[in-house]
Motif scaffolding. Structure first.
Motif, PDB file in Angstrom:
ATOM      1  N   GLY A  32       0.816  -1.218   0.000  1.00 41.93           N
ATOM      2  CA  GLY A  32       0.000   0.000   0.000  1.00 41.93           C
ATOM      3  C   GLY A  32       0.841   1.255   0.000  1.00 41.93           C
ATOM      4  N   TYR A  39       0.167   8.716  -5.208  1.00 34.87           N
ATOM      5  CA  TYR A  39      -0.626   9.828  -4.662  1.00 34.87           C
ATOM      6  C   TYR A  39       0.277  11.009  -4.354  1.00 34.87           C
ATOM      7  CZ  TYR A  39      -3.651   5.794  -3.533  1.00 34.87           C
ATOM      8  OH  TYR A  39      -4.386   4.641  -3.570  1.00 34.87           O
ATOM      9  N   LYS A 244      -7.526  11.290  -3.682  1.00 36.52           N
ATOM     10  CA  LYS A 244      -6.501  10.840  -2.732  1.00 36.52           C
ATOM     11  C   LYS A 244      -5.288  11.755  -2.765  1.00 36.52           C
ATOM     12  CE  LYS A 244      -8.013   6.075  -3.335  1.00 36.52           C
ATOM     13  NZ  LYS A 244      -7.667   4.735  -3.842  1.00 36.52           N
ATOM     14  N   LEU A 267      -0.865   7.034   3.816  1.00 38.96           N
ATOM     15  CA  LEU A 267      -2.221   6.845   3.302  1.00 38.96           C
ATOM     16  C   LEU A 267      -2.347   5.535   2.529  1.00 38.96           C
ATOM     17  CD1 LEU A 267      -5.081   7.800   2.831  1.00 38.96           C
ATOM     18  CD2 LEU A 267      -4.273   9.150   0.890  1.00 38.96           C
ATOM     19  N   GLU A 271      -4.939   2.588   3.641  1.00 40.30           N
ATOM     20  CA  GLU A 271      -5.986   2.104   2.738  1.00 40.30           C
ATOM     21  C   GLU A 271      -6.006   0.581   2.684  1.00 40.30           C
ATOM     22  OE1 GLU A 271      -6.691   5.609  -0.580  1.00 40.30           O
ATOM     23  OE2 GLU A 271      -5.408   3.907  -1.045  1.00 40.30           O
ATOM     24  N   ASN A 272      -4.841  -0.026   2.577  1.00 34.59           N
ATOM     25  CA  ASN A 272      -4.788  -1.488   2.537  1.00 34.59           C
ATOM     26  C   ASN A 272      -5.252  -2.110   3.850  1.00 34.59           C
ATOM     27  OD1 ASN A 272      -3.921  -1.547  -0.083  1.00 34.59           O
ATOM     28  ND2 ASN A 272      -1.992  -2.593   0.325  1.00 34.59           N
ATOM     29  N   SER A 275      -9.030  -1.834   4.051  1.00 30.06           N
ATOM     30  CA  SER A 275      -9.640  -2.822   3.163  1.00 30.06           C
ATOM     31  C   SER A 275      -9.572  -4.220   3.768  1.00 30.06           C
ATOM     32  CB  SER A 275      -8.935  -2.793   1.807  1.00 30.06           C
ATOM     33  OG  SER A 275      -9.519  -3.692   0.908  1.00 30.06           O
ATOM     34  N   SER A 280     -13.506  -3.987   1.549  1.00 31.71           N
ATOM     35  CA  SER A 280     -13.040  -3.165   0.429  1.00 31.71           C
ATOM     36  C   SER A 280     -13.844  -1.881   0.271  1.00 31.71           C
ATOM     37  CB  SER A 280     -13.103  -3.971  -0.866  1.00 31.71           C
ATOM     38  OG  SER A 280     -14.429  -4.429  -1.105  1.00 31.71           O
ATOM     39  N   ARG A 283     -12.157   1.249   1.757  1.00 26.80           N
ATOM     40  CA  ARG A 283     -10.799   1.569   1.325  1.00 26.80           C
ATOM     41  C   ARG A 283     -10.562   3.070   1.202  1.00 26.80           C
ATOM     42  NH1 ARG A 283      -6.594  -1.062  -0.989  1.00 26.80           N
ATOM     43  NH2 ARG A 283      -5.223   0.199  -2.297  1.00 26.80           N
ATOM     44  N   GLU A 284     -11.587   3.819   0.812  1.00 28.48           N
ATOM     45  CA  GLU A 284     -11.408   5.259   0.619  1.00 28.48           C
ATOM     46  C   GLU A 284     -11.560   6.054   1.918  1.00 28.48           C
ATOM     47  OE1 GLU A 284     -10.502   5.472  -2.340  1.00 28.48           O
ATOM     48  OE2 GLU A 284     -11.325   3.572  -3.052  1.00 28.48           O
ATOM     49  N   GLY A 287      -8.448   8.277   3.566  1.00 24.49           N
ATOM     50  CA  GLY A 287      -8.141   9.534   2.886  1.00 24.49           C
ATOM     51  C   GLY A 287      -9.148  10.620   3.215  1.00 24.49           C
TER      52      GLY A 287
END
Length: 311
Positions: A32, A39, A244, A267, A271-272, A275, A280, A283-284, A287
């Motif tokens: 990740g 990003y 992101k 970040l 995210e990983n 998730s 999943s 995941r966002e 951020g």
């Protein structure tokens, strides 16, 4: 008739999460974090234009996508990979200049914030242009870099991920070297420090802003070339990338190149992890959460400097 024998019911086991091996967690965080470097690179493009003009291109994601499509077209036309890369960088720089001329220059001359809406509109136009020229389907991006992995300090890393890290640090290092060691770069730094004083010294602020947008377009092209072999090329490839990257730029501060790298790495790892543990669909979330907290608690960013306004 004899009653059936009574058997003891099996005890109900509590739903206790099984602890995960630390090597797997390390693998997830490293993968990740390496993706988070992309990003950081797009966020660095925001910083380049903000430094000279206090404006950013909200269509930067579309520049990443268009540069990737143009680079893929160069490869399809038979151009070798080593010639495609400078060709893609040149296309990215030209696209950055188009954004500066069509969406930013007039707004800056009028001292308005119209560049916000104009860069968004130009990005939407670029999205429609890509759909009409290359279609809506995602396409693979050929690369001579092997996709196999090697074992390093307990973590499996692919050569594509290594290429991403080298490309990100390489282009950022070259831009910083250009800003510090060349005459044009010193003009860039002068306009960043004080635009009015730089113009009194004979430095053209307009040309410097053009330079910053050209460099920002080149950075977007590098991001597109690096990420395309991993995610494929399509009109929607940069839809979430831009959000992101904006989160990274705001959280780190719009004047800290070192900060965007650290925040980008963090970040990507978060995210990983989100998730993995939350699903999943979450995941966002990291951020967005970081962006909200930064805007509420530290608008200048973690590594940013407070601005002093003259009244």
């Amino acid at each position: 008739m004899a009653a059936p024998p009574v058997t003891a019911a099996a005890p109900i086991q509590p739903n206790i999460p099984i602890p995960m091996d630390s090597s797997i967690l390390l693998q997830i965080c490293v993968s990740g974090a390496l993706m988070g470097l992309v990003y950081a690179l797009v966020a660095y493009g925001f910083q380049l234009t903000y430094a000279t003009s206090k404006s950013i291109n909200f269509g930067q994601g579309e520049l990443v996508m268009l540069s990737a499509f143009c680079s893929l077209t160069l490869l399809d036309a038979g151009l070798p990979y080593w010639l495609m890369v400078p060709g893609g960088l040149l296309i990215g720089a030209l696209l950055g200049l188009v954004v500066e001329r069509a969406a930013v220059r007039l707004a800056l001359e009028q001292k308005s914030e119209g560049w916000i809406l104009l860069t968004i509109i130009l990005g939407l136009f670029g999205f429609s242009l890509a759909e009409n020229i290359w279609g809506r389907d995602d396409r693979p991006f050929p690369t001579p870099i092997p996709s196999d992995a090697f074992h390093f300090l307990g973590v499996d890393i692919t050569w594509l991920e290594v290429a991403v890290a080298i490309g990100v640090f390489g282009i950022m290092g070259l831009v910083e070297l250009f800003k510090r060691k060349t005459l044009l770069g010193k003009a860039f730094e002068a306009v960043s420090a004080d635009r009015d004083a730089a113009e009194l010294m004979g430095i053209s602020a307009r040309h410097t802003v053009m330079l910053s947008y050209a460099l920002s377009g080149m950075v977007a092209a590098v991001a597109g070339i690096l990420i395309s072999p991993i995610t494929t090329v399509g009109p929607t490839m940069a839809s979430m990338l831009i959000l992101k990257a904006f989160s990274v730029a705001v959280v780190a501060g719009l004047n800290s190149g070192f900060g965007v790298v650290l925040v980008g790495l963090a970040l990507g790892a978060l995210e990983n992890l989100a998730s993995l543990y939350l699903g999943s669909g979450w995941r966002e979330a990291p951020g967005l959460a970081l962006l909200i907290m930064a805007l509420a608690l530290r608008p200048n960013g973690i590594f940013g400097q407070a601005t002093i306004r003259k009244v």
